[in-house]
Design an enzyme around this catalytic site. Structure first.
Site, PDB file in Angstrom:
ATOM      1  N   HIS A 101       0.864  -1.177   0.000  1.00 25.10           N
ATOM      2  CA  HIS A 101       0.000   0.000   0.000  1.00 25.10           C
ATOM      3  C   HIS A 101       0.899   1.224   0.000  1.00 25.10           C
ATOM      4  O   HIS A 101       1.928   1.252   0.659  1.00 25.10           O
ATOM      5  CB  HIS A 101      -0.909  -0.004   1.231  1.00 25.10           C
ATOM      6  CG  HIS A 101      -2.102   0.888   1.073  1.00 25.10           C
ATOM      7  ND1 HIS A 101      -3.265   0.471   0.477  1.00 25.10           N
ATOM      8  CD2 HIS A 101      -2.311   2.190   1.405  1.00 25.10           C
ATOM      9  CE1 HIS A 101      -4.151   1.459   0.467  1.00 25.10           C
ATOM     10  NE2 HIS A 101      -3.589   2.525   1.021  1.00 25.10           N
ATOM     11  N   ASP A 179     -13.461   3.437   7.690  1.00 28.80           N
ATOM     12  CA  ASP A 179     -12.483   4.126   6.847  1.00 28.80           C
ATOM     13  C   ASP A 179     -13.154   4.648   5.584  1.00 28.80           C
ATOM     14  O   ASP A 179     -12.861   5.758   5.138  1.00 28.80           O
ATOM     15  CB  ASP A 179     -11.312   3.215   6.479  1.00 28.80           C
ATOM     16  CG  ASP A 179     -10.318   3.953   5.588  1.00 28.80           C
ATOM     17  OD1 ASP A 179      -9.824   5.006   6.031  1.00 28.80           O
ATOM     18  OD2 ASP A 179     -10.076   3.521   4.450  1.00 28.80           O
ATOM     19  N   ARG A 186     -12.514  13.053   4.794  1.00 34.97           N
ATOM     20  CA  ARG A 186     -11.189  13.697   4.866  1.00 34.97           C
ATOM     21  C   ARG A 186     -10.822  14.325   3.531  1.00 34.97           C
ATOM     22  O   ARG A 186     -10.208  15.388   3.469  1.00 34.97           O
ATOM     23  CB  ARG A 186     -10.117  12.662   5.261  1.00 34.97           C
ATOM     24  CG  ARG A 186     -10.193  12.249   6.729  1.00 34.97           C
ATOM     25  CD  ARG A 186      -9.355  11.002   6.976  1.00 34.97           C
ATOM     26  NE  ARG A 186      -7.956  11.216   6.684  1.00 34.97           N
ATOM     27  CZ  ARG A 186      -7.139  10.283   6.140  1.00 34.97           C
ATOM     28  NH1 ARG A 186      -7.600   9.076   5.852  1.00 34.97           N
ATOM     29  NH2 ARG A 186      -5.885  10.568   5.905  1.00 34.97           N
ATOM     30  N   SER A 201      -6.026   4.710   8.600  1.00 30.83           N
ATOM     31  CA  SER A 201      -6.779   4.463   7.366  1.00 30.83           C
ATOM     32  C   SER A 201      -6.134   3.326   6.561  1.00 30.83           C
ATOM     33  O   SER A 201      -6.785   2.356   6.167  1.00 30.83           O
ATOM     34  CB  SER A 201      -6.804   5.756   6.536  1.00 30.83           C
ATOM     35  OG  SER A 201      -7.159   5.508   5.210  1.00 30.83           O
ATOM     36  N   LYS A 205      -7.614  -1.028   6.580  1.00 29.55           N
ATOM     37  CA  LYS A 205      -7.967  -1.774   5.341  1.00 29.55           C
ATOM     38  C   LYS A 205      -7.071  -2.990   5.155  1.00 29.55           C
ATOM     39  O   LYS A 205      -7.521  -4.058   4.753  1.00 29.55           O
ATOM     40  CB  LYS A 205      -7.793  -0.875   4.104  1.00 29.55           C
ATOM     41  CG  LYS A 205      -8.851   0.167   3.917  1.00 29.55           C
ATOM     42  CD  LYS A 205      -8.727   0.825   2.563  1.00 29.55           C
ATOM     43  CE  LYS A 205      -7.571   1.766   2.415  1.00 29.55           C
ATOM     44  NZ  LYS A 205      -7.746   3.094   3.004  1.00 29.55           N
TER      45      LYS A 205
HETATM   46  N1  URA Z   1      -3.980   5.812   1.638  1.00 27.16           N
HETATM   47  C1  URA Z   1      -5.013   5.489   2.460  1.00 27.16           C
HETATM   48  O1  URA Z   1      -5.610   4.422   2.318  1.00 27.16           O
HETATM   49  N2  URA Z   1      -5.373   6.338   3.402  1.00 27.16           N
HETATM   50  C2  URA Z   1      -4.759   7.517   3.601  1.00 27.16           C
HETATM   51  O2  URA Z   1      -5.121   8.239   4.514  1.00 27.16           O
HETATM   52  C3  URA Z   1      -3.684   7.867   2.754  1.00 27.16           C
HETATM   53  C4  URA Z   1      -3.303   6.984   1.777  1.00 27.16           C
END
Ligand code: URA
Length: 441
Positions: A101, A179, A186, A201, A205
């Site tokens: 990620h 989220d 956000r 966040s 996930k």
């Molecule tokens: N990627 C995400 O999933 N969340 C964030 O806050 C920033 C990047």
């Protein structure tokens, strides 16, 4: 993982939103119970968006302690399902479940070539991906520019894809729904660039999606949400600790985001560039980062003896990409959308292309319509920008430096204003920067 159990709000409940907001606004520490209540109540619609916006802004301004971040993340994981793919087998063996990620960048299309490379090396990638956030693009917005492609997968379909082809890229759906709601909020309330909110966040996930190993591409620079190396290092450490506490093998690379990645920024233009990489070409920085992250992922997943670069040379990564797009309803051969209107920015003088500011480029592309300014807004899949000269390239007066695409030409003026000051043509080449700054384990 138990679900939060505080269901009432307002009169009769131990908590209420104004009190929780006030504690954080005044620099206090939220109790575990208050955090569990907030996340549960917001997920189930008992806290209004305007109250959550105020709390997110208070967190943005005041920060959170390590224990608060850990509890906030666990509560977000507990807000929905947690997938478990450990029972799946391929050729009689458990899957090597691994994902990556990114903390968000400009031109960051790396997931699109990377997932097929890792699939071709024998990994199984269950990737819950995101949409655009602020000035940065999102993998789902990019992939949805492919005609027919769907990221709305059921768990059964994800399981089938993992067993049959080794990968799935999907909207988080019922994974960490807290989220999903906060991410959209956000994005439009200027509360993205906060270490506790990014860490929770990303990790909620990734913990919920069912991967066993995780590599975090933590961005540093003007186009990243956290600009300095010290902040990015702290973010990486925080996310690694969260992952480890939830049983994931977790590590991170710190990578440069002062300049955009590659020569294409937007939605469909980034898919096209990713396909160039899969075909064995593409910009050298995109190839370098794809291969570095793939090597980390294979190592984290315990896969030995595979060279990710071979998969770009022998076509097996391209085969995996085509299988993935087909499995999700997309047509890998379809032509990709391109904004109906184009504008070119030309060189004001001859010389050498100077530095290119990732933030300026990201904002320009957002202004062209590739991102959102209101929750749920449709992005333009054809909006984007191509960079014709990279830092250090020779430039002749009047030649094209950037081509901009949009369906709404009234956006050009604001986009070009964002680019202004984000590049220069001078007499000397800018300093070289390492793309991969460090590895954090
Ligand atoms: N990627 C995400 O999933 N969340 C964030 O806050 C920033 C990047």
């Amino acid at each position: 993982m138990t679900r939060a159990t505080f269901h009432a709000s307002g009169a009769g409940s131990a908590f209420d939103a104004p009190t929780v907001i006030r504690i954080k606004r005044d620099g206090g520490v939220l109790s575990d119970e208050a955090i569990d209540w907030v996340i549960d109540a917001y997920t189930h619609g008992r806290i209004a968006d305007e109250q959550m916006s105020a709390l997110l802004m208070a967190i943005f301004l005041r920060g959170m302690t390590g224990p608060e971040i850990a509890r906030w993340t666990s509560a977000m994981v507990a807000s929905g399902e947690r997938f478990d793919f450990t029972d799946l087998r391929r050729d009689g063996r458990p899957l090597a479940l691994v994902d990556k990620h990114s903390t968000g960048g400009v031109g960051d299309k790396i997931t699109i070539p990377l997932v097929p490379v890792v699939m071709a090396c024998g990994g199984a990638v269950p990737q819950a991906a995101g949409r655009g956030l602020g000035h940065t693009g999102g993998t789902l917005d990019k992939l949805e520019s492919i005609p027919g492609f769907s990221a709305e997968l059921t768990q059964a379909q994800i399981r089938r894809q993992l067993e049959e082809i080794g990968g799935a890229i999907f909207a988080a759906g019922e994974l960490a729904p807290a989220d999903r709601k906060m991410y959209a909020l956000r994005d439009v309330t200027a509360t993205v660039d906060s270490l506790p909110l990014i860490a929770s966040s990303v990790m909620s996930k990734k913990i919920a999606e069912g991967t066993r190993a995780l590599v975090l591409d933590t961005k540093v620079g003007s186009g990243a949400f956290l600009k300095t190396e010290a902040e990015a290092r702290e973010l990486a450490r925080t996310m690694i600790d969260l992952g480890t506490a939830h049983g994931l093998v977790t590590r991170a690379l710190l990578t440069d985001m002062h300049r955009p990645l590659g020569a294409a920024v937007g939605n469909a233009v980034e898919v096209a560039e990713s396909v160039e990489v899969l075909a064995g070409g593409g910009p050298s920085d995109v190839v370098e980062l794809t291969l570095a992250l793939a090597a980390e992922m294979l190592d984290a997943a315990g896969i030995d003896g595979e060279d990710p670069a071979d998969t770009l040379r022998d076509g097996s990564a391209m085969d995996a990409y085509r299988a993935l797009i087909n499995a999700q309803g997309g047509d890998p051969d379809a032509s990709l959308p391109r904004g109906a209107h184009t504008e070119t920015v030309t060189a004001p003088r001859s010389g050498t292309m100077g530095d290119l500011d990732a933030m300026a480029v990201g904002m320009a592309v957002w202004r062209l319509g590739a991102g959102r300014s209101a929750p749920g807004e449709q992005v333009q899949h054809g909006a984007g920008l191509r960079i014709h000269r990279r830092p250090g390239d020779p430039v002749a007066a009047g030649e094209p430096l950037f081509t901009l695409y949009t369906d709404t030409p009234e956006r050009f003026e604001a986009a070009i204003a964002e680019l202004d000051g984000g590049f220069s043509v001078g007499d000397t080449a800018p300093d070289r920067r390492p793309l991969i700054i460090d590895r954090v384990v």
